[in-house]
Design a protein around this motif. Structure first.
Motif, PDB file in Angstrom:
ATOM      1  N   GLY A 198      -1.814   6.768   7.452  1.00 24.70           N
ATOM      2  CA  GLY A 198      -0.540   6.731   8.172  1.00 24.70           C
ATOM      3  C   GLY A 198      -0.403   5.493   9.024  1.00 24.70           C
ATOM      4  N   PHE A 199      -0.648   4.321   8.440  1.00 22.34           N
ATOM      5  CA  PHE A 199      -0.635   3.070   9.197  1.00 22.34           C
ATOM      6  C   PHE A 199       0.691   2.831   9.913  1.00 22.34           C
ATOM      7  CE2 PHE A 199      -4.677   2.168   8.137  1.00 22.34           C
ATOM      8  CZ  PHE A 199      -5.060   0.838   8.070  1.00 22.34           C
ATOM      9  N   GLY A 200       1.786   3.035   9.189  1.00 25.61           N
ATOM     10  CA  GLY A 200       3.093   2.728   9.763  1.00 25.61           C
ATOM     11  C   GLY A 200       3.259   1.227   9.968  1.00 25.61           C
ATOM     12  N   ASN A 201       4.368   0.867  10.595  1.00 24.98           N
ATOM     13  CA  ASN A 201       4.665  -0.553  10.791  1.00 24.98           C
ATOM     14  C   ASN A 201       3.750  -1.216  11.824  1.00 24.98           C
ATOM     15  OD1 ASN A 201       6.745  -0.583   8.877  1.00 24.98           O
ATOM     16  ND2 ASN A 201       8.224   0.200  10.371  1.00 24.98           N
ATOM     17  N   GLU A 202       3.267  -0.419  12.807  1.00 27.80           N
ATOM     18  CA  GLU A 202       2.347  -0.986  13.793  1.00 27.80           C
ATOM     19  C   GLU A 202       1.028  -1.390  13.134  1.00 27.80           C
ATOM     20  OE1 GLU A 202       3.892   1.834  14.030  1.00 27.80           O
ATOM     21  OE2 GLU A 202       5.147   1.804  15.844  1.00 27.80           O
ATOM     22  N   GLY A 203       0.518  -0.527  12.264  1.00 30.64           N
ATOM     23  CA  GLY A 203      -0.693  -0.868  11.531  1.00 30.64           C
ATOM     24  C   GLY A 203      -0.477  -2.057  10.616  1.00 30.64           C
ATOM     25  N   ALA A 204       0.710  -2.126   9.991  1.00 32.99           N
ATOM     26  CA  ALA A 204       1.032  -3.261   9.122  1.00 32.99           C
ATOM     27  C   ALA A 204       1.081  -4.559   9.919  1.00 32.99           C
ATOM     28  CB  ALA A 204       2.362  -3.013   8.416  1.00 32.99           C
ATOM     29  N   THR A 205       1.562  -4.479  11.164  1.00 33.02           N
ATOM     30  CA  THR A 205       1.582  -5.669  12.026  1.00 33.02           C
ATOM     31  C   THR A 205       0.168  -6.173  12.280  1.00 33.02           C
ATOM     32  OG1 THR A 205       3.613  -4.919  13.109  1.00 33.02           O
ATOM     33  CG2 THR A 205       2.283  -6.554  14.284  1.00 33.02           C
ATOM     34  N   ALA A 206      -0.749  -5.245  12.586  1.00 30.13           N
ATOM     35  CA  ALA A 206      -2.148  -5.627  12.800  1.00 30.13           C
ATOM     36  C   ALA A 206      -2.761  -6.195  11.523  1.00 30.13           C
ATOM     37  CB  ALA A 206      -2.946  -4.412  13.286  1.00 30.13           C
ATOM     38  N   HIS A 244      -3.903   6.680  11.914  1.00 31.29           N
ATOM     39  CA  HIS A 244      -2.525   6.343  12.275  1.00 31.29           C
ATOM     40  C   HIS A 244      -2.560   5.047  13.083  1.00 31.29           C
ATOM     41  CE1 HIS A 244      -0.888  10.020  10.557  1.00 31.29           C
ATOM     42  NE2 HIS A 244      -1.947  10.652  11.085  1.00 31.29           N
ATOM     43  N   THR A 245      -1.607   4.872  13.970  1.00 28.89           N
ATOM     44  CA  THR A 245      -1.459   3.575  14.635  1.00 28.89           C
ATOM     45  C   THR A 245      -2.737   3.105  15.334  1.00 28.89           C
ATOM     46  OG1 THR A 245       0.893   3.964  14.961  1.00 28.89           O
ATOM     47  CG2 THR A 245      -0.155   2.294  16.347  1.00 28.89           C
ATOM     48  N   ARG A 246      -3.310   3.958  16.192  1.00 31.93           N
ATOM     49  CA  ARG A 246      -4.478   3.547  16.973  1.00 31.93           C
ATOM     50  C   ARG A 246      -5.672   3.261  16.065  1.00 31.93           C
ATOM     51  NH1 ARG A 246      -8.202   6.739  20.225  1.00 31.93           N
ATOM     52  NH2 ARG A 246      -7.015   8.574  19.612  1.00 31.93           N
ATOM     53  N   GLY A 247      -5.909   4.132  15.103  1.00 35.76           N
ATOM     54  CA  GLY A 247      -7.015   3.920  14.173  1.00 35.76           C
ATOM     55  C   GLY A 247      -6.813   2.698  13.302  1.00 35.76           C
ATOM     56  N   ALA A 248      -5.561   2.487  12.861  1.00 40.25           N
ATOM     57  CA  ALA A 248      -5.258   1.329  12.013  1.00 40.25           C
ATOM     58  C   ALA A 248      -5.498   0.026  12.771  1.00 40.25           C
ATOM     59  CB  ALA A 248      -3.812   1.401  11.523  1.00 40.25           C
ATOM     60  N   VAL A 249      -5.044  -0.026  14.009  1.00 39.53           N
ATOM     61  CA  VAL A 249      -5.231  -1.237  14.814  1.00 39.53           C
ATOM     62  C   VAL A 249      -6.716  -1.493  15.058  1.00 39.53           C
ATOM     63  CG1 VAL A 249      -4.837  -2.244  17.093  1.00 39.53           C
ATOM     64  CG2 VAL A 249      -2.956  -1.076  15.906  1.00 39.53           C
ATOM     65  N   ALA A 250      -7.485  -0.421  15.320  1.00 39.53           N
ATOM     66  CA  ALA A 250      -8.927  -0.581  15.551  1.00 39.53           C
ATOM     67  C   ALA A 250      -9.628  -1.100  14.294  1.00 39.53           C
ATOM     68  CB  ALA A 250      -9.528   0.756  15.979  1.00 39.53           C
ATOM     69  N   LEU A 251      -9.260  -0.568  13.139  1.00 40.78           N
ATOM     70  CA  LEU A 251      -9.854  -1.044  11.890  1.00 40.78           C
ATOM     71  C   LEU A 251      -9.534  -2.523  11.664  1.00 40.78           C
ATOM     72  CD1 LEU A 251      -9.124   2.000   9.555  1.00 40.78           C
ATOM     73  CD2 LEU A 251     -11.385   1.144  10.173  1.00 40.78           C
ATOM     74  N   CYS A 252      -8.303  -2.897  11.920  1.00 38.39           N
ATOM     75  CA  CYS A 252      -7.900  -4.298  11.730  1.00 38.39           C
ATOM     76  C   CYS A 252      -8.600  -5.217  12.730  1.00 38.39           C
ATOM     77  CB  CYS A 252      -6.383  -4.425  11.845  1.00 38.39           C
ATOM     78  SG  CYS A 252      -5.484  -3.664  10.457  1.00 38.39           S
ATOM     79  N   ASN A 253      -8.825  -4.728  13.941  1.00 37.69           N
ATOM     80  CA  ASN A 253      -9.571  -5.536  14.915  1.00 37.69           C
ATOM     81  C   ASN A 253     -10.992  -5.793  14.424  1.00 37.69           C
ATOM     82  OD1 ASN A 253      -7.432  -5.753  16.695  1.00 37.69           O
ATOM     83  ND2 ASN A 253      -8.034  -3.964  17.905  1.00 37.69           N
ATOM     84  N   ASP A 279      -5.581  -2.278  -0.500  1.00 35.78           N
ATOM     85  CA  ASP A 279      -4.670  -1.227  -0.949  1.00 35.78           C
ATOM     86  C   ASP A 279      -4.184  -0.451   0.280  1.00 35.78           C
ATOM     87  OD1 ASP A 279      -3.275   0.836  -2.115  1.00 35.78           O
ATOM     88  OD2 ASP A 279      -4.809   1.309  -3.602  1.00 35.78           O
ATOM     89  N   VAL A 280      -2.899  -0.590   0.597  1.00 39.76           N
ATOM     90  CA  VAL A 280      -2.285   0.176   1.691  1.00 39.76           C
ATOM     91  C   VAL A 280      -1.121   0.990   1.142  1.00 39.76           C
ATOM     92  CG1 VAL A 280      -2.997  -1.192   3.680  1.00 39.76           C
ATOM     93  CG2 VAL A 280      -1.034  -1.938   2.347  1.00 39.76           C
ATOM     94  N   SER A 281      -1.285   1.496  -0.071  1.00 39.08           N
ATOM     95  CA  SER A 281      -0.265   2.342  -0.683  1.00 39.08           C
ATOM     96  C   SER A 281      -0.061   3.611   0.141  1.00 39.08           C
ATOM     97  CB  SER A 281      -0.670   2.725  -2.115  1.00 39.08           C
ATOM     98  OG  SER A 281      -0.844   1.580  -2.928  1.00 39.08           O
ATOM     99  N   SER A 282       1.175   4.100   0.161  1.00 37.83           N
ATOM    100  CA  SER A 282       1.519   5.347   0.838  1.00 37.83           C
ATOM    101  C   SER A 282       1.033   5.374   2.284  1.00 37.83           C
ATOM    102  CB  SER A 282       0.947   6.552   0.073  1.00 37.83           C
ATOM    103  OG  SER A 282       1.451   7.764   0.582  1.00 37.83           O
ATOM    104  N   ASN A 283       1.510   4.422   3.084  1.00 34.66           N
ATOM    105  CA  ASN A 283       1.156   4.344   4.498  1.00 34.66           C
ATOM    106  C   ASN A 283       2.376   4.268   5.391  1.00 34.66           C
ATOM    107  OD1 ASN A 283      -1.774   4.089   5.618  1.00 34.66           O
ATOM    108  ND2 ASN A 283      -1.874   3.131   3.603  1.00 34.66           N
ATOM    109  N   ASP A 284       3.533   4.671   4.861  1.00 35.21           N
ATOM    110  CA  ASP A 284       4.766   4.689   5.651  1.00 35.21           C
ATOM    111  C   ASP A 284       5.099   3.305   6.215  1.00 35.21           C
ATOM    112  OD1 ASP A 284       7.027   5.995   6.606  1.00 35.21           O
ATOM    113  OD2 ASP A 284       6.100   6.490   8.524  1.00 35.21           O
ATOM    114  N   ILE A 285       4.902   2.287   5.393  1.00 36.85           N
ATOM    115  CA  ILE A 285       5.224   0.911   5.777  1.00 36.85           C
ATOM    116  C   ILE A 285       6.596   0.549   5.200  1.00 36.85           C
ATOM    117  CG2 ILE A 285       4.538  -1.515   5.566  1.00 36.85           C
ATOM    118  CD1 ILE A 285       1.636  -0.526   5.255  1.00 36.85           C
TER     119      ILE A 285
END
Length: 498
Positions: free
Chosen positions: A270-278, A244-253, A293-299
């Motif tokens: 479950g990236f969401g918009n916060e993960g999409a921002t990262a 989700h958000t925290r994991g997505a941001v860490a992966l992007c970092n 591929d970020v299909s089905s991530n609630d973006i």
């Protein structure tokens, strides 16, 4: 006259040597396993330095002759029924043992036989209840076998102990393994920490599949750290996990520092918009990623805005999949306009195939494709477009090309070769799409070009003209050549049927 044959080799001591992971003693009529492997390692392998190169054919025959007997005796010793498919295909490069119910003992018998095997390059062992003991046998085998490159041990419930065994093995960098599939093994965040240790040191594995596991945000932090340190991975599949958000941001970092990864699948998280921002920030800086591929991530559109800003500066990405995200036509328009604003964009595919667009969107897309003819955007449908109009767009492209070839007394292959400036028989999908859109000999719309690529493209992402049949041209002043009935039927089956 009776010819005396050498005594039948006794293999038990070699087998037990392997099971105990010690140095087996020479068996009558055979080289010891490690000694024989010492002579058959590929030239150039790190562990072959200072040792003799590949042995002569006679030595290899001596070593491989008893493989069937070795496997059969191993099965007796561990108490399992031999797998007939394995025996029949020992000399093939591809070995598919998925769903064979091997269990730990059956896996051990297979591993013993493969220690000396020089043929099998790809080994499929998915869904075999391999477990920890079988995993240990496999990694022991891989430390001696320098021919196996692809290993699939997905869906084997390896858990934390299996992850620990694999991690310790990978940190040694001692095998020739390039591709490793570990999908669906009940790995949790503790396993992610072990893989972080392994792939922070391993530089040999190029493709890693960790999909369908149970990594959450903590696991995302470990894997993000791994991405920042890894210098070998080119393809990573983390789909169907719980980032989700925290994991997505860490992966992007982690992706910010990574310079080797080319393909990344993060779908069904479950990236969401916060993960999409990262992710948008990563796209602004990263110059190695080619496929995401970020299909089905609630973006939603909010997240797409951030991704679009990154695409305005990105010079490497070719494929972006956003399928099954709550994106509207407005968000889709922002995406394609970001490509238009980036003259250095290499984007070839955008998948928004759940988005219903308007004819105005199609007009904007046509303008973008005029600047970037390699671009193909997949969407759901066009609002208000009748079925009749859509049918007109799907006129079979191969019929058009064949008609042009007949009229100009050339072959279809000649037409395709003319698209390639260097005259070669292969082109990348992106270059082929661009050439088909820009050529004026056989005008085609993007829908027809997409259909043509489906028929011609290979899994490697290349279009190979050599695999297409060549049709003779008509003699000057004569009607088109009438093909034999069988050739014509084959032509219809391959190119004319929808």
């Amino acid at each position: 006259t009776h010819v005396l044959s050498p005594p039948k080799p006794t293999l038990s001591r070699e087998i037990w040597g392997f099971l105990e992971f010690g140095s087996p003693s020479p068996a009558s009529g055979h080289l010891p396993i490690r000694a024989a492997l010492h002579h058959t390692r590929p030239q150039g392998h790190p562990q072959a330095e200072g040792t003799p190169g590949r042995s002569t054919l006679d030595t290899e025959k001596l070593f491989t002759t008893g493989q069937r007997e070795l496997y059969l005796e191993a099965c007796k010793l561990v108490g399992v029924v031999p797998v007939s498919y394995f025996i029949r295909n020992m000399e093939e490069s591809y070995m598919n043992l998925n769903h064979h119910g091997l269990g730990p003992s059956g896996t051990k018998a297979i591993a013993i036989a493969l220690v000396s095997n020089t043929s099998v390059v790809t080994l499929e062992l998915a869904d075999n209840c391999v477990m920890e003991e079988g995993t240990l046998s496999l990694v022991q085998m891989l430390q001696e076998n320098y021919y196996l490159q692809d290993l699939n041990i997905s869906n084997n419930d390896l858990g934390l102990k299996g992850a620990s065994t694999i991690s310790e093995f990978l940190q040694r960098n001692t095998s020739s393994l390039l591709n490793l599939q570990l999908s669906g093994n009940n790995f949790k965040d503790e396993a992610a920490e072990l893989f972080c240790q392994a792939f922070s040191a391993n530089y040999r594995i190029k493709t890693l599949d960790l999909s369908h596991n149970e990594f959450s945000d903590k696991g995302g932090e470990h894997l993000g750290q791994m991405l920042a340190l890894n210098i070998g991975l080119q393809s990573l599949d983390l789909s169907w996990n719980h980032f989700h958000t925290r994991g997505a941001v860490a992966l992007c970092n982690g992706l910010r520092a990574n310079v080797t990864l080319q393909k990344l699948d993060l779908s069904m998280n479950g990236f969401g918009n916060e993960g999409a921002t990262a992710l948008g920030e990563v796209l602004r800086l990263n110059n190695s990623l080619v496929y995401i591929d970020v299909s089905s991530n609630d973006i939603s559109n909010e997240g797409v805005i951030k991704i679009s800003k990154g695409l305005e500066f990105n010079e490497s990405l070719k494929v972006l999949k956003l399928f099954l995200n709550p994106v509207s036509m407005d968000g889709a328009t922002l995406l394609i306009l970001s490509i238009k604003r980036n003259p250095k964009s290499k984007m070839e595919e955008i998948d928004i195939s759940n988005v219903l667009v308007s004819e105005q969107f199609v007009k904007i897309l046509d303008g973008v494709c005029a600047i970037h003819p390699q671009l193909d955007v997949t969407y759901k449908a066009v609002q208000g477009f009748s079925a009749k109009k859509e049918l007109l767009l799907w006129t079979n492209p191969m019929k058009l090309i064949q008609s042009y070839a007949d009229q100009h007394q050339i072959t279809v292959i000649d037409f395709f070769k003319s698209l390639n400036p260097n005259g070669r028989m292969m082109m990348s999908v992106g270059d082929f799409r661009k050439a088909m859109i820009q050529q004026d000999k056989v005008p085609m719309n993007p829908y027809q070009v997409r259909e043509l690529i489906k028929k011609l493209a290979e899994k490697t992402g290349m279009v190979n003209f050599r695999s297409r049949p060549s049709y003779p041209a008509s003699a000057p002043g004569r009607p088109p050549v009438l093909y034999k009935a069988s050739q014509w039927c084959l032509h219809l089956i391959r190119y004319s049927l929808p």
